[in-house]
Design a protein around this motif. Structure first.
Motif, short mmCIF file in Angstrom:
data_model
loop_
_atom_site.label_atom_id
_atom_site.label_comp_id
_atom_site.label_asym_id
_atom_site.label_seq_id
_atom_site.Cartn_x
_atom_site.Cartn_y
_atom_site.Cartn_z
N MET A 1 -15.69 -12.53 38.42
CA MET A 1 -15.20 -13.80 39.05
C MET A 1 -13.94 -14.32 38.13
O MET A 1 -14.06 -14.58 36.96
CB MET A 1 -16.14 -14.70 39.29
N ILE A 2 -12.82 -14.59 38.77
CA ILE A 2 -11.63 -14.93 38.27
C ILE A 2 -11.46 -16.52 38.64
O ILE A 2 -11.53 -16.52 40.07
CB ILE A 2 -10.30 -14.04 38.46
N ARG A 3 -11.24 -17.50 38.02
CA ARG A 3 -11.00 -18.80 38.41
C ARG A 3 -9.26 -19.09 38.27
O ARG A 3 -8.94 -18.80 37.08
CB ARG A 3 -11.85 -19.75 37.42
N LEU A 4 -8.83 -19.35 39.28
CA LEU A 4 -7.37 -19.77 39.19
C LEU A 4 -6.99 -21.05 40.06
O LEU A 4 -7.77 -21.50 40.92
CB LEU A 4 -6.46 -18.58 40.17
N ASN A 5 -5.97 -21.68 39.48
CA ASN A 5 -5.52 -22.91 40.21
C ASN A 5 -4.25 -22.50 40.82
O ASN A 5 -3.09 -22.24 40.25
CB ASN A 5 -5.38 -24.11 39.25
N ILE A 6 -4.38 -22.51 41.93
CA ILE A 6 -3.23 -22.23 43.01
C ILE A 6 -2.79 -23.19 43.98
O ILE A 6 -3.50 -23.85 44.38
CB ILE A 6 -3.77 -21.08 43.94
N ASN A 7 -1.53 -23.72 43.71
CA ASN A 7 -1.01 -24.95 44.34
C ASN A 7 -2.08 -26.08 44.37
O ASN A 7 -2.06 -26.93 45.31
CB ASN A 7 -0.87 -24.35 45.81
N GLY A 8 -2.37 -26.35 43.01
CA GLY A 8 -3.31 -27.72 42.81
C GLY A 8 -4.72 -27.25 43.21
O GLY A 8 -5.44 -28.37 43.03
N GLN A 9 -5.05 -26.37 43.68
CA GLN A 9 -6.50 -26.18 44.22
C GLN A 9 -7.22 -25.03 43.39
O GLN A 9 -6.36 -24.03 43.25
CB GLN A 9 -6.62 -25.69 45.84
N ASP A 10 -8.36 -25.21 42.95
CA ASP A 10 -9.23 -24.36 41.98
C ASP A 10 -9.71 -23.30 43.16
O ASP A 10 -10.27 -23.70 44.13
CB ASP A 10 -10.24 -24.88 41.38
N ARG A 11 -9.63 -22.13 42.76
CA ARG A 11 -10.14 -20.94 43.54
C ARG A 11 -11.10 -19.93 42.61
O ARG A 11 -10.65 -19.74 41.48
CB ARG A 11 -9.21 -20.26 44.18
N GLU A 12 -12.17 -19.69 42.92
CA GLU A 12 -13.10 -18.47 42.54
C GLU A 12 -12.87 -17.24 43.44
O GLU A 12 -13.11 -17.33 44.40
CB GLU A 12 -14.17 -18.98 42.28
N ILE A 13 -12.13 -16.26 42.68
CA ILE A 13 -11.95 -14.99 43.42
C ILE A 13 -12.50 -13.74 42.64
O ILE A 13 -12.57 -13.58 41.65
CB ILE A 13 -10.44 -14.91 43.68
#
Length: 152
Positions: A1-13
């Motif tokens: 699982m990768i945790r990214l902050n995209i356009n101000g929103q935290d995402r787990e992908i």
């Protein structure tokens, strides 16, 4: 699982850590504003901001972007972004539009760093952002226009 902050929103992908950020954005998240152009970081169509710097998402692995702020064309905002987008419209920069998200993000990063760029500054910052329609003169003029707007 990768945790990214995209356009101000935290995402787990759930992707392989070596998946290029471009494909995470487009295929996993449906954010198609970031374009695939060449796959070798030579054209700039896939440009995004990573902690405010313009980078090529086709050669940035998802794991390398963990803990950083990722901004795409869908989320770019602020004074420089508004000035660039307004100048792009005012001077009718795009023709086909394919490269424009990368061009806009590169120009926005430039103006955030260098509010009054010279032609040489613009050439350096925009180097590697290929426009198949060759609107380079209008791109340069729009960056100068955006700088004027930000100044006044």
């Amino acid at each position: 699982m990768i945790r990214l902050n995209i356009n101000g929103q935290d995402r787990e992908i759930d992707v392989d850590p070596d998946t290029p950020l471009l494909w995470v954005l487009r295929d996993e998240l449906g954010m198609t504003g970031t374009k695939y152009g060449c796959g070798i970081a030579a054209c700039g169509a896939c440009t995004v901001h990573l902690d405010g710097m313009a980078v090529r998402s086709c050669q940035t692995m998802a794991s390398d972007a963990e803990g950083m702020s990722i901004v795409t064309i869908e989320g770019v905002d602020g004074k420089a972004a508004k000035a660039v987008q307004d100048a792009w419209r005012e001077l009718e920069v795009p023709q086909c539009g394919y490269c424009q998200s990368g061009q806009i993000l590169a120009a926005t990063a430039l103006l955030a760093e260098t509010p009054k760029p010279s032609d040489e500054d613009i050439d350096m910052a925009m180097s590697g952002n290929v426009c198949r329609c060759a609107t380079y003169t209008r791109i340069r003029a729009a960056i100068h226009r955006a700088a004027e707007t930000m100044e006044g």
